[in-house]
Design a protein around this motif. Structure first.
Motif, PDB file in Angstrom:
ATOM      1  N   SER A 152       0.838  -1.199   0.000  1.00  0.00           N
ATOM      2  CA  SER A 152       0.000   0.000   0.000  1.00  0.00           C
ATOM      3  C   SER A 152       0.872   1.247   0.000  1.00  0.00           C
ATOM      4  O   SER A 152       1.890   1.301   0.696  1.00  0.00           O
ATOM      5  CB  SER A 152      -0.908   0.039   1.234  1.00  0.00           C
ATOM      6  OG  SER A 152      -1.930  -0.925   1.149  1.00  0.00           O
ATOM      7  N   ASN A 196      -5.395   6.442   0.605  1.00  0.00           N
ATOM      8  CA  ASN A 196      -4.655   5.397  -0.088  1.00  0.00           C
ATOM      9  C   ASN A 196      -4.576   5.738  -1.567  1.00  0.00           C
ATOM     10  O   ASN A 196      -5.577   6.003  -2.213  1.00  0.00           O
ATOM     11  CB  ASN A 196      -5.333   4.036   0.104  1.00  0.00           C
ATOM     12  CG  ASN A 196      -4.583   2.926  -0.602  1.00  0.00           C
ATOM     13  OD1 ASN A 196      -5.022   2.413  -1.617  1.00  0.00           O
ATOM     14  ND2 ASN A 196      -3.444   2.552  -0.069  1.00  0.00           N
ATOM     15  N   ARG A 197      -3.351   5.753  -2.119  1.00  0.00           N
ATOM     16  CA  ARG A 197      -3.172   6.076  -3.527  1.00  0.00           C
ATOM     17  C   ARG A 197      -2.973   4.836  -4.391  1.00  0.00           C
ATOM     18  O   ARG A 197      -3.274   4.846  -5.585  1.00  0.00           O
ATOM     19  CB  ARG A 197      -1.959   7.008  -3.698  1.00  0.00           C
ATOM     20  CG  ARG A 197      -2.117   8.374  -3.060  1.00  0.00           C
ATOM     21  CD  ARG A 197      -3.277   9.156  -3.668  1.00  0.00           C
ATOM     22  NE  ARG A 197      -3.200   9.249  -5.101  1.00  0.00           N
ATOM     23  CZ  ARG A 197      -2.516  10.189  -5.777  1.00  0.00           C
ATOM     24  NH1 ARG A 197      -1.853  11.106  -5.113  1.00  0.00           N
ATOM     25  NH2 ARG A 197      -2.518  10.217  -7.091  1.00  0.00           N
ATOM     26  N   THR A 203      -7.091  -8.606  -1.948  1.00  0.00           N
ATOM     27  CA  THR A 203      -8.014  -7.945  -1.037  1.00  0.00           C
ATOM     28  C   THR A 203      -8.748  -8.973  -0.168  1.00  0.00           C
ATOM     29  O   THR A 203      -8.718 -10.174  -0.453  1.00  0.00           O
ATOM     30  CB  THR A 203      -9.064  -7.131  -1.804  1.00  0.00           C
ATOM     31  OG1 THR A 203      -9.962  -8.037  -2.483  1.00  0.00           O
ATOM     32  CG2 THR A 203      -8.394  -6.216  -2.824  1.00  0.00           C
ATOM     33  N   PHE A 211      -4.836  -1.499  -7.760  1.00  0.00           N
ATOM     34  CA  PHE A 211      -5.938  -0.588  -7.446  1.00  0.00           C
ATOM     35  C   PHE A 211      -5.357   0.820  -7.238  1.00  0.00           C
ATOM     36  O   PHE A 211      -4.534   1.036  -6.344  1.00  0.00           O
ATOM     37  CB  PHE A 211      -6.684  -1.050  -6.196  1.00  0.00           C
ATOM     38  CG  PHE A 211      -7.170  -2.473  -6.280  1.00  0.00           C
ATOM     39  CD1 PHE A 211      -8.437  -2.765  -6.740  1.00  0.00           C
ATOM     40  CD2 PHE A 211      -6.329  -3.530  -5.922  1.00  0.00           C
ATOM     41  CE1 PHE A 211      -8.883  -4.085  -6.837  1.00  0.00           C
ATOM     42  CE2 PHE A 211      -6.760  -4.846  -6.012  1.00  0.00           C
ATOM     43  CZ  PHE A 211      -8.045  -5.130  -6.478  1.00  0.00           C
ATOM     44  N   ALA A 213      -5.888   5.166  -6.907  1.00  0.00           N
ATOM     45  CA  ALA A 213      -6.809   6.214  -6.474  1.00  0.00           C
ATOM     46  C   ALA A 213      -6.207   7.578  -6.756  1.00  0.00           C
ATOM     47  O   ALA A 213      -4.992   7.730  -6.927  1.00  0.00           O
ATOM     48  CB  ALA A 213      -7.108   6.068  -4.984  1.00  0.00           C
ATOM     49  N   PRO A 219     -11.355   6.123  -5.919  1.00  0.00           N
ATOM     50  CA  PRO A 219     -10.818   5.147  -6.868  1.00  0.00           C
ATOM     51  C   PRO A 219     -10.843   5.678  -8.295  1.00  0.00           C
ATOM     52  O   PRO A 219     -11.788   6.350  -8.711  1.00  0.00           O
ATOM     53  CB  PRO A 219     -11.750   3.947  -6.700  1.00  0.00           C
ATOM     54  CG  PRO A 219     -13.007   4.497  -6.112  1.00  0.00           C
ATOM     55  CD  PRO A 219     -12.588   5.641  -5.254  1.00  0.00           C
ATOM     56  N   LYS A 220      -9.781   5.402  -9.054  1.00  0.00           N
ATOM     57  CA  LYS A 220      -9.672   5.875 -10.430  1.00  0.00           C
ATOM     58  C   LYS A 220      -9.519   4.739 -11.432  1.00  0.00           C
ATOM     59  O   LYS A 220     -10.042   4.805 -12.536  1.00  0.00           O
ATOM     60  CB  LYS A 220      -8.486   6.833 -10.559  1.00  0.00           C
ATOM     61  CG  LYS A 220      -8.669   8.148  -9.832  1.00  0.00           C
ATOM     62  CD  LYS A 220      -9.844   8.940 -10.401  1.00  0.00           C
ATOM     63  CE  LYS A 220     -10.020  10.274  -9.709  1.00  0.00           C
ATOM     64  NZ  LYS A 220     -11.185  11.029 -10.248  1.00  0.00           N
ATOM     65  N   MET A 222      -8.777   0.195 -11.736  1.00  0.00           N
ATOM     66  CA  MET A 222      -8.517  -1.114 -11.137  1.00  0.00           C
ATOM     67  C   MET A 222      -8.261  -2.122 -12.253  1.00  0.00           C
ATOM     68  O   MET A 222      -9.024  -2.207 -13.208  1.00  0.00           O
ATOM     69  CB  MET A 222      -9.702  -1.569 -10.280  1.00  0.00           C
ATOM     70  CG  MET A 222     -10.066  -0.609  -9.163  1.00  0.00           C
ATOM     71  SD  MET A 222     -11.283  -1.270  -7.978  1.00  0.00           S
ATOM     72  CE  MET A 222     -12.699  -1.581  -9.063  1.00  0.00           C
ATOM     73  N   TYR A 224      -7.643  -6.118 -12.180  1.00  0.00           N
ATOM     74  CA  TYR A 224      -7.636  -7.207 -11.211  1.00  0.00           C
ATOM     75  C   TYR A 224      -8.371  -8.440 -11.718  1.00  0.00           C
ATOM     76  O   TYR A 224      -9.047  -8.404 -12.750  1.00  0.00           O
ATOM     77  CB  TYR A 224      -8.270  -6.734  -9.906  1.00  0.00           C
ATOM     78  CG  TYR A 224      -9.752  -6.415  -9.991  1.00  0.00           C
ATOM     79  CD1 TYR A 224     -10.710  -7.326  -9.523  1.00  0.00           C
ATOM     80  CD2 TYR A 224     -10.205  -5.213 -10.534  1.00  0.00           C
ATOM     81  CE1 TYR A 224     -12.065  -7.038  -9.595  1.00  0.00           C
ATOM     82  CE2 TYR A 224     -11.548  -4.909 -10.599  1.00  0.00           C
ATOM     83  CZ  TYR A 224     -12.480  -5.831 -10.137  1.00  0.00           C
ATOM     84  OH  TYR A 224     -13.827  -5.542 -10.214  1.00  0.00           O
ATOM     85  N   THR A 235     -12.200   1.760 -14.958  1.00  0.00           N
ATOM     86  CA  THR A 235     -11.857   3.124 -14.581  1.00  0.00           C
ATOM     87  C   THR A 235     -13.102   3.785 -14.002  1.00  0.00           C
ATOM     88  O   THR A 235     -14.225   3.284 -14.173  1.00  0.00           O
ATOM     89  CB  THR A 235     -11.347   3.934 -15.782  1.00  0.00           C
ATOM     90  OG1 THR A 235     -12.369   3.985 -16.788  1.00  0.00           O
ATOM     91  CG2 THR A 235     -10.078   3.325 -16.350  1.00  0.00           C
ATOM     92  N   PHE A 236     -12.900   4.928 -13.339  1.00  0.00           N
ATOM     93  CA  PHE A 236     -14.005   5.632 -12.688  1.00  0.00           C
ATOM     94  C   PHE A 236     -14.077   7.067 -13.204  1.00  0.00           C
ATOM     95  O   PHE A 236     -13.058   7.753 -13.342  1.00  0.00           O
ATOM     96  CB  PHE A 236     -13.806   5.657 -11.171  1.00  0.00           C
ATOM     97  CG  PHE A 236     -13.850   4.293 -10.533  1.00  0.00           C
ATOM     98  CD1 PHE A 236     -14.983   3.859  -9.864  1.00  0.00           C
ATOM     99  CD2 PHE A 236     -12.758   3.442 -10.599  1.00  0.00           C
ATOM    100  CE1 PHE A 236     -15.027   2.610  -9.272  1.00  0.00           C
ATOM    101  CE2 PHE A 236     -12.791   2.184 -10.013  1.00  0.00           C
ATOM    102  CZ  PHE A 236     -13.937   1.768  -9.350  1.00  0.00           C
TER     103      PHE A 236
END
Length: 248
Positions: A152, A196-197, A203, A211, A213, A219-220, A222, A224, A235-236
């Motif tokens: 992290s 958290n970046r 998880t 992941f 951010a 969140p930007k 992921m 996975y 993406t977000f």
């Protein structure tokens, strides 16, 4: 007693005092020289069994503490020791200002059939808490496992200070109204707390991946594999809407 006898008696006393003074000087010199000679002496041991080791700098401030959980260092920041608190066994690191700057800790707890076990290697932000962490966090309950493992990367606002934030939290916790207290604590942590970046790993929901951010912690992106083994690239948007690039 004639003069000759008196003279011999004084001579014996003088000889005794002289011998005593010489002997005392030799003893003092021995211990003084011994203490100097051992100052920088290197000792070699085949095995050393201890409950705690503290390494200090030339300024007598701590640099590293290796300890069991009972004697573990409580932490230090801004020139003062923190109050005694429960901490796991392991290594605590301090910078050349004497402030805690990271550590390697590990523990296992079992209670009411539930097991918590893990290890954490952290590096702290200057004057604040951890911003880099390699973690293995295991939780077992009712035959199920909830495990988080990975790397992290966190971020604090520039100029943040853990002591100052803790003092603000202490004051806010005295607010009697539960909702007001919660609202103000959340506002403080949103402004001065960590976000958290990045997380790379597994998880507790049993997904494994990357992941990412933004600076606000939202969140930007992921990449996975989910708990069902399905690959995902998402993406977000600014509104938090998810765009899935692998959807047909």
């Amino acid at each position: 007693m004639n003069n000759n006898q008196i003279h011999k008696k004084l001579e014996r006393k003088i000889n005794f005092l002289t011998a005593y003074a010489v002997l005392s000087a030799l003893v003092i010199s021995f211990f003084t020289l011994s203490s100097f000679s051992k100052k920088d002496k290197t000792e070699q041991f085949e095995e050393l069994i201890v409950k705690k080791i503290t390494v200090i700098g030339e300024d007598n401030l701590p640099r590293m503490v290796l300890s069991n959980e009972t004697r573990q260092h409580s932490g230090r920041m801004n020139g003062k020791e923190w109050e005694k608190r429960e901490r796991p066994s392991g290594l605590i690191f301090f910078n050349n200002e004497g402030d805690e700057c990271g550590g390697l800790v590990f523990q296992t707890k079992e209670k009411d059939g539930k097991i918590i076990s893990g290890m954490s290697f952290t590096m702290d932000n200057y004057k604040d808490d951890q911003v880099v962490q390699i973690l293995n966090d295991e939780y077992y309950s009712n035959g199920k496992a909830y495990i988080k493992r990975g790397l992290s990367i966190n971020q604090y606002p520039v100029g943040s200070n853990v002591d100052e934030r803790n003092e603000k939290l202490k004051q806010l916790r005295t607010i009697e109204d539960k909702e007001e207290r919660k609202e103000k604590i959340n506002a403080l942590m949103e402004k001065e707390g960590a976000v958290n970046r990045l997380f790379i790993g597994k998880t507790k929901g049993n997904s494994s991946g990357l992941f990412l951010a933004g600076p606000d912690g939202a969140p930007k992106m992921m990449i996975y594999v989910d708990e069902n083994g399905e690959p995902k690239i998402q993406t977000f948007t600014e509104n938090g809407e998810i765009k899935d690039f692998l959807d047909n």
